[in-house]
Design a protein around this motif. Structure first.
Motif, mmCIF file in Angstrom:
data_model
loop_
_atom_site.group_PDB
_atom_site.id
_atom_site.type_symbol
_atom_site.label_atom_id
_atom_site.label_comp_id
_atom_site.label_asym_id
_atom_site.label_seq_id
_atom_site.Cartn_x
_atom_site.Cartn_y
_atom_site.Cartn_z
ATOM 1 N N SER A 72 0.849 -1.188 0.000
ATOM 2 C CA SER A 72 0.000 0.000 0.000
ATOM 3 C C SER A 72 0.891 1.246 0.000
ATOM 4 O O SER A 72 2.069 1.171 -0.304
ATOM 5 C CB SER A 72 -0.919 -0.059 1.229
ATOM 6 N N GLU A 73 0.324 2.386 0.396
ATOM 7 C CA GLU A 73 1.070 3.640 0.319
ATOM 8 C C GLU A 73 2.020 3.816 1.504
ATOM 9 O O GLU A 73 1.779 3.315 2.609
ATOM 10 C CB GLU A 73 0.076 4.811 0.248
ATOM 11 N N HIS A 109 -1.904 0.202 -9.943
ATOM 12 C CA HIS A 109 -1.659 1.587 -9.525
ATOM 13 C C HIS A 109 -0.514 2.243 -10.301
ATOM 14 O O HIS A 109 -0.312 3.447 -10.168
ATOM 15 C CB HIS A 109 -1.468 1.639 -8.010
ATOM 16 N N ASP A 129 -0.923 6.658 -9.322
ATOM 17 C CA ASP A 129 -1.878 7.408 -8.488
ATOM 18 C C ASP A 129 -1.319 7.716 -7.109
ATOM 19 O O ASP A 129 -1.957 8.425 -6.326
ATOM 20 C CB ASP A 129 -3.203 6.635 -8.362
ATOM 21 N N THR A 130 -0.160 7.151 -6.774
ATOM 22 C CA THR A 130 0.423 7.241 -5.428
ATOM 23 C C THR A 130 1.938 7.064 -5.563
ATOM 24 O O THR A 130 2.434 6.705 -6.636
ATOM 25 C CB THR A 130 -0.089 6.070 -4.555
ATOM 26 N N TYR A 132 3.253 4.641 -4.135
ATOM 27 C CA TYR A 132 3.204 3.185 -4.379
ATOM 28 C C TYR A 132 3.206 2.906 -5.887
ATOM 29 O O TYR A 132 3.975 2.081 -6.376
ATOM 30 C CB TYR A 132 1.937 2.636 -3.706
ATOM 31 N N PHE A 253 -7.060 4.812 -4.325
ATOM 32 C CA PHE A 253 -5.692 5.331 -4.293
ATOM 33 C C PHE A 253 -5.584 6.676 -5.013
ATOM 34 O O PHE A 253 -4.643 7.431 -4.779
ATOM 35 C CB PHE A 253 -4.709 4.343 -4.942
ATOM 36 N N ALA A 257 -7.561 11.469 0.056
ATOM 37 C CA ALA A 257 -7.157 10.864 1.336
ATOM 38 C C ALA A 257 -5.749 10.284 1.261
ATOM 39 O O ALA A 257 -5.101 10.074 2.287
ATOM 40 C CB ALA A 257 -8.147 9.780 1.717
ATOM 41 N N TRP A 258 -5.284 10.022 0.071
ATOM 42 C CA TRP A 258 -3.972 9.388 -0.098
ATOM 43 C C TRP A 258 -2.877 10.408 -0.395
ATOM 44 O O TRP A 258 -1.713 10.055 -0.550
ATOM 45 C CB TRP A 258 -4.034 8.348 -1.222
ATOM 46 N N ARG A 260 -0.108 13.020 0.347
ATOM 47 C CA ARG A 260 0.790 13.214 1.480
ATOM 48 C C ARG A 260 2.134 13.703 0.956
ATOM 49 O O ARG A 260 2.452 13.467 -0.218
ATOM 50 C CB ARG A 260 0.968 11.901 2.252
#
Ligand code: 15L
Length: 267
Positions: A72-73, A109, A129-130, A132, A253, A257-258, A260
């Motif tokens: 995950s992230e 992702h 998208d992240t 990750y 993702f 909310a993801w 950061r």
């Protein structure tokens, strides 16, 4: 075939280790967790960043299935270590040992910020998208470099949602069943001379929005379909999360909310 599975104690690793052994492969199961893998011919408890341990595990193997990573992230440094550095250790060990085939656990992702409605095939440009997703894109690029430099054969599987069963509306499109995960890895191990190839790791979902054709060309024949769970999943009222998850390939993702800071290790 003797094959090393990294991340063998993880959710996909447990299923793939047992599945490959069931298909007659000689599986060396590697994970940093203290774990048991009765179907494996050898269990190696080591971090995949431990180059000496990975070299030793890969020695005598024909192939590696590299699943170990944060699923995950995380911060960008953690992600680069987890996806890119570990893959580099595995690739160097393979070159030294003469192991020619890698099945790499990439992720949807890597293209997760692609808006839904766009055709998503093997040639869809990277659009993570992240962090990750950035890690998966970078690790795929590293794989490609080793194919070009060292003549390895590598199949990068952009895995969807590996679950016992679909748990959300998005999963009706993105689900990868346990049985199909094993079929996917087996195709990646045995397809003749793929060079560098990408497939989408999903079941034969009626509502799939990622192209299964590249996988089929590599011999991946998924047999499950999330549709058998559609009535159950759709019986739940649609939520805002469901509506958002329908916007981008990467579902949640791709959401705020993801978001950061890249260097923030605190969460
Ligand atoms: C992934 O790559 C993640 O590892 C997993 O946690 C799921 O979120 C999955 O993708 C997904 O997109 O459903």
């Amino acid at each position: 075939m003797r094959v090393v599975v990294t991340g063998a104690a993880g959710s996909i690793g447990t299923v793939v280790t047992a599945g490959l052994a069931g298909l007659g492969h000689d599986v060396v199961a590697l994970d940093r967790a203290d774990f048991d893998a009765p179907q494996a011919s050898r269990v190696v408890v080591a971090d995949v960043l431990d180059a000496a341990a990975v070299h030793d595990a890969v020695d005598g193997a024909e192939a590696v299935v590299h699943l170990a990573s944060i699923p995950s992230e995380a911060s960008l440094p953690e992600i680069l270590e987890s996806h890119v550095h570990t893959t580099a250790v595995v690739l160097d060990a393979m070159v030294d040992a003469g192991a020619g085939r890698l099945v790499y656990a990439s992720s949807n992702h890597a293209v997760g910020r692609t808006p839904r409605g766009t055709h998503v095939g093997a040639d869809t440009p990277p659009r993570p998208d992240t962090f990750y997703g950035v890690g998966k894109v970078a690790a795929e690029a590293l794989c490609r470099l080793y194919v070009d430099r060292h003549g390895l054969d590598i199949v990068a599987c952009r895995i969807g949602s590996f679950r016992d069963r679909p748990e959300s509306r998005r999963n009706l499109s993105t689900w990868l069943s346990h049985g199909d995960a094993v079929r996917m890895v087996e195709a990646g191990l045995t397809t003749p001379a793929p060079g560098f190839a990408v497939l989408y790791g999903i079941s034969a979902n009626t509502r799939a929005w990622w192209d299964l054709a590249p996988g089929r060309r590599l011999g991946y024949r998924p047999q499950d379909d999330a549709e058998q769970y559609a009535d159950q999943v759709l019986a739940e009222p649609e939520t805002d999360a469901d509506r958002f998850e329908a916007s981008y390939v990467g579902g949640p993702f791709a959401g705020d909310a993801w978001v950061r800071p890249a260097m923030d290790n605190s969460r």
